[in-house]
Design a protein around this motif. Structure first.
Motif, PDB file in Angstrom:
ATOM      1  N   ALA A 138       0.848  -1.194   0.000  1.00 19.68           N
ATOM      2  CA  ALA A 138       0.000   0.000   0.000  1.00 19.68           C
ATOM      3  C   ALA A 138       0.877   1.234   0.000  1.00 19.68           C
ATOM      4  O   ALA A 138       1.977   1.237   0.563  1.00 19.68           O
ATOM      5  CB  ALA A 138      -0.910  -0.001   1.228  1.00 19.68           C
ATOM      6  N   GLY A 139       0.397   2.287  -0.662  1.00 25.72           N
ATOM      7  CA  GLY A 139       1.094   3.566  -0.637  1.00 25.72           C
ATOM      8  C   GLY A 139       2.211   3.722  -1.643  1.00 25.72           C
ATOM      9  O   GLY A 139       2.935   4.729  -1.603  1.00 25.72           O
ATOM     10  N   LYS A 140       2.374   2.757  -2.567  1.00 24.82           N
ATOM     11  CA  LYS A 140       3.491   2.850  -3.518  1.00 24.82           C
ATOM     12  C   LYS A 140       3.432   4.125  -4.348  1.00 24.82           C
ATOM     13  O   LYS A 140       4.421   4.848  -4.473  1.00 24.82           O
ATOM     14  CB  LYS A 140       3.482   1.640  -4.463  1.00 24.82           C
ATOM     15  N   LEU A 148       8.025  -0.472   1.484  1.00 20.06           N
ATOM     16  CA  LEU A 148       7.134   0.263   2.374  1.00 20.06           C
ATOM     17  C   LEU A 148       6.453  -0.619   3.409  1.00 20.06           C
ATOM     18  O   LEU A 148       6.428  -0.303   4.600  1.00 20.06           O
ATOM     19  CB  LEU A 148       6.069   0.986   1.548  1.00 20.06           C
ATOM     20  N   ASN A 149       5.859  -1.716   2.970  1.00 22.41           N
ATOM     21  CA  ASN A 149       5.057  -2.534   3.877  1.00 22.41           C
ATOM     22  C   ASN A 149       4.688  -3.849   3.205  1.00 22.41           C
ATOM     23  O   ASN A 149       4.816  -4.006   1.986  1.00 22.41           O
ATOM     24  CB  ASN A 149       3.776  -1.790   4.293  1.00 22.41           C
ATOM     25  N   VAL A 150       4.234  -4.771   4.023  1.00 22.40           N
ATOM     26  CA  VAL A 150       3.670  -6.039   3.541  1.00 22.40           C
ATOM     27  C   VAL A 150       2.272  -6.129   4.115  1.00 22.40           C
ATOM     28  O   VAL A 150       2.095  -6.280   5.324  1.00 22.40           O
ATOM     29  CB  VAL A 150       4.522  -7.245   3.984  1.00 22.40           C
ATOM     30  N   HIS A 180       0.205   9.474   5.526  1.00 23.29           N
ATOM     31  CA  HIS A 180       1.242  10.061   4.675  1.00 23.29           C
ATOM     32  C   HIS A 180       2.512  10.382   5.450  1.00 23.29           C
ATOM     33  O   HIS A 180       3.548  10.663   4.832  1.00 23.29           O
ATOM     34  CB  HIS A 180       0.716  11.317   3.989  1.00 23.29           C
ATOM     35  N   VAL A 181       2.464  10.333   6.781  1.00 19.67           N
ATOM     36  CA  VAL A 181       3.680  10.562   7.550  1.00 19.67           C
ATOM     37  C   VAL A 181       4.697   9.466   7.243  1.00 19.67           C
ATOM     38  O   VAL A 181       5.883   9.726   7.007  1.00 19.67           O
ATOM     39  CB  VAL A 181       3.378  10.623   9.059  1.00 19.67           C
ATOM     40  N   SER A 182       4.257   8.211   7.243  1.00 19.32           N
ATOM     41  CA  SER A 182       5.155   7.107   6.924  1.00 19.32           C
ATOM     42  C   SER A 182       5.696   7.235   5.511  1.00 19.32           C
ATOM     43  O   SER A 182       6.891   7.012   5.256  1.00 19.32           O
ATOM     44  CB  SER A 182       4.424   5.767   7.092  1.00 19.32           C
ATOM     45  N   ASN A 183       4.820   7.620   4.569  1.00 27.28           N
ATOM     46  CA  ASN A 183       5.271   7.820   3.189  1.00 27.28           C
ATOM     47  C   ASN A 183       6.330   8.923   3.113  1.00 27.28           C
ATOM     48  O   ASN A 183       7.326   8.803   2.386  1.00 27.28           O
ATOM     49  CB  ASN A 183       4.086   8.195   2.298  1.00 27.28           C
ATOM     50  N   ALA A 184       6.109   9.991   3.882  1.00 25.53           N
ATOM     51  CA  ALA A 184       7.051  11.109   3.884  1.00 25.53           C
ATOM     52  C   ALA A 184       8.395  10.696   4.478  1.00 25.53           C
ATOM     53  O   ALA A 184       9.454  11.110   3.988  1.00 25.53           O
ATOM     54  CB  ALA A 184       6.469  12.282   4.670  1.00 25.53           C
ATOM     55  N   LEU A 185       8.373   9.868   5.521  1.00 28.07           N
ATOM     56  CA  LEU A 185       9.623   9.402   6.122  1.00 28.07           C
ATOM     57  C   LEU A 185      10.406   8.537   5.136  1.00 28.07           C
ATOM     58  O   LEU A 185      11.641   8.622   5.065  1.00 28.07           O
ATOM     59  CB  LEU A 185       9.336   8.618   7.396  1.00 28.07           C
ATOM     60  N   PRO A 228      -7.235  -3.463   2.436  1.00 29.36           N
ATOM     61  CA  PRO A 228      -7.594  -3.201   3.835  1.00 29.36           C
ATOM     62  C   PRO A 228      -6.777  -2.086   4.479  1.00 29.36           C
ATOM     63  O   PRO A 228      -7.322  -1.261   5.225  1.00 29.36           O
ATOM     64  CB  PRO A 228      -7.343  -4.550   4.508  1.00 29.36           C
ATOM     65  N   GLU A 229      -5.485  -2.025   4.199  1.00 25.31           N
ATOM     66  CA  GLU A 229      -4.651  -0.996   4.825  1.00 25.31           C
ATOM     67  C   GLU A 229      -5.015   0.400   4.321  1.00 25.31           C
ATOM     68  O   GLU A 229      -5.180   1.337   5.111  1.00 25.31           O
ATOM     69  CB  GLU A 229      -3.174  -1.288   4.562  1.00 25.31           C
ATOM     70  N   SER A 230      -5.146   0.544   3.008  1.00 26.12           N
ATOM     71  CA  SER A 230      -5.450   1.875   2.470  1.00 26.12           C
ATOM     72  C   SER A 230      -6.877   2.288   2.800  1.00 26.12           C
ATOM     73  O   SER A 230      -7.157   3.482   2.995  1.00 26.12           O
ATOM     74  CB  SER A 230      -5.230   1.896   0.951  1.00 26.12           C
ATOM     75  N   MET A 231      -7.805   1.331   2.894  1.00 26.79           N
ATOM     76  CA  MET A 231      -9.181   1.654   3.245  1.00 26.79           C
ATOM     77  C   MET A 231      -9.246   2.200   4.677  1.00 26.79           C
ATOM     78  O   MET A 231      -9.918   3.209   4.952  1.00 26.79           O
ATOM     79  CB  MET A 231     -10.056   0.404   3.113  1.00 26.79           C
ATOM     80  N   LYS A 232      -8.545   1.569   5.585  1.00 27.05           N
ATOM     81  CA  LYS A 232      -8.552   2.027   6.974  1.00 27.05           C
ATOM     82  C   LYS A 232      -7.875   3.383   7.103  1.00 27.05           C
ATOM     83  O   LYS A 232      -8.330   4.249   7.862  1.00 27.05           O
ATOM     84  CB  LYS A 232      -7.878   0.978   7.864  1.00 27.05           C
ATOM     85  N   ALA A 233      -6.789   3.588   6.375  1.00 24.94           N
ATOM     86  CA  ALA A 233      -6.106   4.883   6.411  1.00 24.94           C
ATOM     87  C   ALA A 233      -7.021   5.988   5.891  1.00 24.94           C
ATOM     88  O   ALA A 233      -7.061   7.100   6.449  1.00 24.94           O
ATOM     89  CB  ALA A 233      -4.826   4.828   5.586  1.00 24.94           C
TER      90      ALA A 233
END
Length: 471
Positions: free
Chosen positions: A111-113, A184-186, A286-291, A342-347
């Motif tokens: 998610a978030g790519k 980013l994540n699994v 987006h904080v994690s994406n920014a980091l 599921p991850e992007s929906m919750k975010a």
């Protein structure tokens, strides 16, 4: 693309020239697969699709100025004929990338790519000319086409890599070998196809396995907060940099908060210093994406102040991803309908809750595809979260999966008309048109196949009593 002669391209891809009177002619334009994009000096790649055969457009593109066609059979106009057009396209990209010598940054994750890729590119553009993947063109065709847009001026090439199975990312890194790899994540995206998170982690980790060793400049940038990603440090000989909230993170954030409009603000910490960031994007995720973007930029020599300034200026470059638009009547439409897991929906739901403080909030949600045996549980969990976040009304759109969304909300304590199940997008539009009030905030999100962007577009057309102000 950098200028190459037709003779050189034929040699690189192992093809034969046909109907080319002068092999020294240069390809100076873009490499394209859409005949409508062909122009002077371009190279048209003729793919055979389910409904359209690119070879049928060969004469048309040459008439438009294309230097030649990359084809799997002679087409009666200048062409380089190969056995496998896709393999030839990859070979050409590999040749051009090696010749350029630009720093190649590749990233992947569940998610978030795309949002992170856009952030990385926008930050690096402050330092030097940067080419990056448009939208989500992250597969075996889109990736080489993106790489081939690089020129001699390009210093950074930022490529998003997607995977639907083991070996996919290994193949992509073979076409465009990265020096910096970001994972980013699994999560749960495509878990039905992979069979489990362990298999997803195996596939995503192919990126760090492809990196050169640390002494040759290889850098693996990993999410310290995701145990599957953190464990990938053992799968690479590259230098490892961690980002996230963990105490082990090299790049982290403190004093994270959301502005009244739902935009994240925090103090960025890097090994070279700290600086304050207030983003233009919406949602704490987006904080994690920014980091992640900051970690890449730090490795490429940018200071904390430079990174913070670039992150604060960065916007959304890709359509239908937390695309926030305010109607003249004060209704805010959040179009996040490009895709969903599921991850992007919750975010997105958490972002909606933050943006809607003191206002009525609507979550118009549909199916999350490719979840396999976890589909029921994941849709149920999203419905429950909508209730826990006090979303004013959940509108579940579609068939079985939408029913599961509403069931989750009902079981969590949604009574009366707080949640509703409608059959399709038009039914959702009709409901919203009759019940929306000025000041309401509406989130629209589902997997791409559902096509819920039509709901957001209809709502904006409904409220267009003057120029709509996009923020």
């Amino acid at each position: 693309m950098i200028a190459l002669s037709l003779a050189e391209i034929a040699e690189v891809v192992g093809g034969q020239t046909h109907d080319i009177p002068d092999p020294s002619v240069l390809v100076t334009g873009e490499v394209v697969r859409d005949s409508r994009e062909a122009g002077p000096g371009s190279l048209f790649v003729a793919f055979v699709g389910e409904r359209v055969d690119g070879h049928d457009f060969a004469a048309q593109v040459v008439e438009a100025g294309a230097a030649a066609v990359l084809a799997s059979r002679p087409v009666g106009v200048p062409a380089i004929v190969v056995e496998d057009v896709q393999a030839a396209l990859g070979a050409l990209a590999r040749h051009v990338v090696a010749r350029l010598g630009a720093t190649l940054v590749a990233l992947t994750g569940s998610a978030g790519k795309t949002s992170t890729k856009d952030l990385v590119a926008q930050v690096l553009r402050h330092k030097a000319p940067t080419v990056f993947t448009p939208g989500s063109l992250n597969n075996e065709i889109g990736l080489p086409l993106t790489a081939l847009t690089a020129t001699e001026e390009t210093k950074f090439l930022v490529l998003e890599m997607g995977a639907r199975g083991i070996g996919h990312i290994r193949y992509l890194t073979g076409l465009t070998p990265p020096r910096i790899g970001l994972v980013l994540n699994v999560g749960s995206a495509h878990i039905g196809e992979f069979g489990g998170r362990e298999q997803i982690a195996q596939a995503k980790g192919e990126l760090v396995e492809s990196l050169p060793p640390a002494e040759e400049g290889g850098v693996a940038i990993l999410n310290a907060d995701d145990p599957y990603v953190r464990a990938m440090a053992t799968r690479t000989k590259a230098k490892v940099i961690l980002f996230g909230e963990s105490g082990e993170a090299d790049v982290s954030a403190e004093n994270v908060r959301l502005t009244d409009s739902g935009q994240p603000s925090f103090r960025l910490h890097t090994p070279s210093g700290a600086s304050d960031v207030t983003m233009r994007l919406y949602g704490e995720h987006h904080v994690s994406n920014a980091l992640a973007a900051a970690a890449v930029a730090h490795e490429l020599g940018m200071s904390a102040d430079e990174i913070a300034r670039a992150l604060s200026e960065a916007g959304s470059l890709s359509r239908w991803r937390m695309e926030v638009t305010e109607r003249p009547d004060g209704v805010t439409v959040v179009n996040d309908a490009y895709n969903a897991n599921p991850e992007s929906m919750k975010a997105a739901l958490r972002a909606l809750a933050a943006m809607g403080k003191g206002r009525r909030t609507w979550a118009v949600l549909g199916k999350m595809a490719e979840l396999g045996d976890e589909a029921l549980a994941e849709h149920d969990a999203v419905g429950r979260l909508a209730v826990r976040l006090n979303v004013s009304k959940l509108v579940a759109v579609g068939g079985r999966e939408a029913a599961w969304l509403q069931l989750g909300a009902y079981n969590e304590g949604s009574w009366g008309e707080e949640s509703v199940h409608v059959s399709d997008a038009q039914a959702a539009v009709d409901l919203l048109r009759s019940e929306l009030r000025p000041g309401d905030v509406v989130l629209v999100k589902a997997s791409r196949s559902v096509g819920l962007e039509s709901v957001a577009q209809a709502l904006l057309e409904t409220g267009a009593e003057g120029e709509v102000a996009a923020r």
